[in-house]
Design a protein around this motif. Structure first.
Motif, PDB file in Angstrom:
ATOM      1  N   LYS A  31      62.002  93.514 -20.826  1.00 16.36           N
ATOM      2  CA  LYS A  31      61.461  94.887 -21.282  1.00 16.36           C
ATOM      3  C   LYS A  31      62.596  95.395 -22.149  1.00 16.36           C
ATOM      4  O   LYS A  31      62.287  95.874 -23.251  1.00 16.36           O
ATOM      5  N   ALA A  32      63.937  95.341 -21.751  1.00 18.94           N
ATOM      6  CA  ALA A  32      65.085  95.851 -22.713  1.00 18.94           C
ATOM      7  C   ALA A  32      64.950  94.854 -24.037  1.00 18.94           C
ATOM      8  O   ALA A  32      65.112  95.475 -25.208  1.00 18.94           O
ATOM      9  N   ASP A  35      62.024  96.033 -25.907  1.00 21.90           N
ATOM     10  CA  ASP A  35      62.447  97.231 -26.764  1.00 21.90           C
ATOM     11  C   ASP A  35      63.510  97.201 -28.022  1.00 21.90           C
ATOM     12  O   ASP A  35      63.231  97.759 -28.955  1.00 21.90           O
ATOM     13  N   ARG A  36      64.300  96.279 -27.785  1.00 22.01           N
ATOM     14  CA  ARG A  36      65.292  95.953 -28.999  1.00 22.01           C
ATOM     15  C   ARG A  36      64.798  95.390 -30.014  1.00 22.01           C
ATOM     16  O   ARG A  36      64.913  95.473 -31.262  1.00 22.01           O
ATOM     17  N   ARG A  38      61.577  95.853 -30.840  1.00 20.69           N
ATOM     18  CA  ARG A  38      60.526  96.723 -31.480  1.00 20.69           C
ATOM     19  C   ARG A  38      59.325  96.094 -31.085  1.00 20.69           C
ATOM     20  O   ARG A  38      58.164  96.209 -32.058  1.00 20.69           O
ATOM     21  N   ARG A  41      55.981  97.117 -24.969  1.00 23.17           N
ATOM     22  CA  ARG A  41      56.026  96.712 -23.547  1.00 23.17           C
ATOM     23  C   ARG A  41      54.737  95.899 -23.080  1.00 23.17           C
ATOM     24  O   ARG A  41      54.808  95.130 -22.054  1.00 23.17           O
TER      25      ARG A  41
END
Length: 115
Positions: A31-32, A35-36, A38, A41
Protein backbone atom coordinates in the motif's frame (compact mmCIF):
# COMPACT_ATOMS: atom_id res chain seq x y z
CA UNK A 1 14.33 -31.25 -16.94
CA UNK A 2 17.44 -29.12 -16.81
CA UNK A 3 18.49 -28.09 -13.32
CA UNK A 4 18.90 -24.40 -14.20
CA UNK A 5 15.32 -24.25 -15.51
CA UNK A 6 13.97 -25.95 -12.38
CA UNK A 7 15.91 -23.76 -9.96
CA UNK A 8 15.17 -20.47 -11.73
CA UNK A 9 11.48 -21.27 -12.05
CA UNK A 10 11.27 -22.30 -8.39
CA UNK A 11 13.05 -19.11 -7.26
CA UNK A 12 10.84 -16.93 -9.48
CA UNK A 13 7.73 -18.69 -8.16
CA UNK A 14 8.92 -18.13 -4.59
CA UNK A 15 9.66 -14.43 -5.16
CA UNK A 16 6.47 -13.68 -7.07
CA UNK A 17 4.33 -15.84 -4.81
CA UNK A 18 5.58 -14.14 -1.67
CA UNK A 19 4.99 -10.70 -3.22
CA UNK A 20 1.49 -11.77 -4.27
CA UNK A 21 0.77 -12.90 -0.73
CA UNK A 22 1.79 -9.53 0.73
CA UNK A 23 -0.36 -7.73 -1.84
CA UNK A 24 -3.39 -9.95 -1.25
CA UNK A 25 -3.36 -10.02 2.56
CA UNK A 26 -3.42 -6.23 2.72
CA UNK A 27 0.09 -5.76 4.12
CA UNK A 28 1.08 -2.13 4.56
CA UNK A 29 4.25 -2.30 2.40
CA UNK A 30 2.47 -2.72 -0.97
CA UNK A 31 0.00 0.00 0.00
CA UNK A 32 2.84 2.39 0.84
CA UNK A 33 4.56 1.54 -2.43
CA UNK A 34 1.34 2.19 -4.35
CA UNK A 35 1.05 5.56 -2.61
CA UNK A 36 4.63 6.47 -3.57
CA UNK A 37 3.99 5.48 -7.19
CA UNK A 38 0.67 7.34 -7.23
CA UNK A 39 -1.27 4.15 -7.93
CA UNK A 40 -4.73 4.01 -6.33
CA UNK A 41 -4.85 1.52 -3.45
CA UNK A 42 -7.84 -0.19 -5.02
CA UNK A 43 -5.42 -1.66 -7.58
CA UNK A 44 -3.17 -3.32 -4.99
CA UNK A 45 -5.29 -6.53 -4.87
CA UNK A 46 -5.43 -6.54 -8.68
CA UNK A 47 -1.64 -6.36 -8.85
CA UNK A 48 -1.43 -9.13 -6.26
CA UNK A 49 -3.78 -11.26 -8.33
CA UNK A 50 -1.61 -10.76 -11.40
CA UNK A 51 1.44 -11.85 -9.44
CA UNK A 52 -0.45 -14.87 -8.09
CA UNK A 53 -1.58 -15.83 -11.59
CA UNK A 54 1.99 -15.54 -12.85
CA UNK A 55 3.21 -17.71 -9.99
CA UNK A 56 0.56 -20.35 -10.68
CA UNK A 57 1.46 -20.26 -14.37
CA UNK A 58 5.15 -20.76 -13.66
CA UNK A 59 4.36 -23.79 -11.52
CA UNK A 60 1.87 -25.15 -14.07
CA UNK A 61 4.67 -24.84 -16.61
CA UNK A 62 6.37 -27.85 -15.06
CA UNK A 63 3.51 -29.95 -16.46
CA UNK A 64 2.60 -27.85 -19.53
CA UNK A 65 5.67 -25.87 -20.64
CA UNK A 66 3.79 -23.40 -22.85
CA UNK A 67 1.81 -22.20 -19.79
CA UNK A 68 5.10 -21.55 -17.99
CA UNK A 69 6.36 -19.64 -21.01
CA UNK A 70 3.26 -17.45 -21.13
CA UNK A 71 3.46 -16.84 -17.38
CA UNK A 72 7.11 -15.82 -17.64
CA UNK A 73 6.29 -13.41 -20.47
CA UNK A 74 3.43 -11.99 -18.42
CA UNK A 75 5.66 -11.46 -15.39
CA UNK A 76 8.33 -9.72 -17.47
CA UNK A 77 5.63 -7.42 -18.84
CA UNK A 78 4.28 -6.86 -15.31
CA UNK A 79 7.69 -5.73 -14.08
CA UNK A 80 8.23 -3.61 -17.18
CA UNK A 81 5.08 -1.78 -16.13
CA UNK A 82 6.44 -1.57 -12.59
CA UNK A 83 9.58 0.14 -13.93
CA UNK A 84 7.42 2.65 -15.77
CA UNK A 85 5.51 3.35 -12.53
CA UNK A 86 8.81 3.82 -10.67
CA UNK A 87 10.21 6.21 -13.26
CA UNK A 88 6.95 8.14 -13.60
CA UNK A 89 6.95 8.74 -9.84
CA UNK A 90 10.62 9.75 -9.85
CA UNK A 91 11.65 6.77 -7.72
CA UNK A 92 15.38 6.09 -7.62
CA UNK A 93 15.09 2.94 -5.50
CA UNK A 94 15.11 0.24 -8.18
CA UNK A 95 16.96 -2.51 -6.33
CA UNK A 96 13.88 -4.59 -5.53
CA UNK A 97 12.52 -4.09 -9.02
CA UNK A 98 15.83 -5.14 -10.57
CA UNK A 99 15.95 -8.36 -8.55
CA UNK A 100 12.41 -9.32 -9.54
CA UNK A 101 12.90 -8.29 -13.17
CA UNK A 102 16.22 -10.12 -13.56
CA UNK A 103 14.81 -13.26 -11.98
CA UNK A 104 11.81 -13.25 -14.28
CA UNK A 105 13.87 -12.51 -17.40
CA UNK A 106 16.27 -15.35 -16.49
CA UNK A 107 13.29 -17.65 -15.98
CA UNK A 108 11.87 -16.63 -19.36
CA UNK A 109 15.19 -17.35 -21.07
CA UNK A 110 15.55 -20.70 -19.29
CA UNK A 111 11.99 -21.62 -20.25
CA UNK A 112 12.63 -20.74 -23.89
CA UNK A 113 15.77 -22.88 -23.90
CA UNK A 114 13.93 -25.71 -22.13
CA UNK A 115 11.16 -25.80 -24.76
Amino acid sequence: MPTVYLVLTAVAALFNGSAATFYLIGHEYPKAQADRKRIPRKYVPVLGSLLAAGTAGLLAGFAVPVIGLLAAVGLVLYFTGALIAHLRAGSRDLTGWAIFFATNVATLVATLIHL
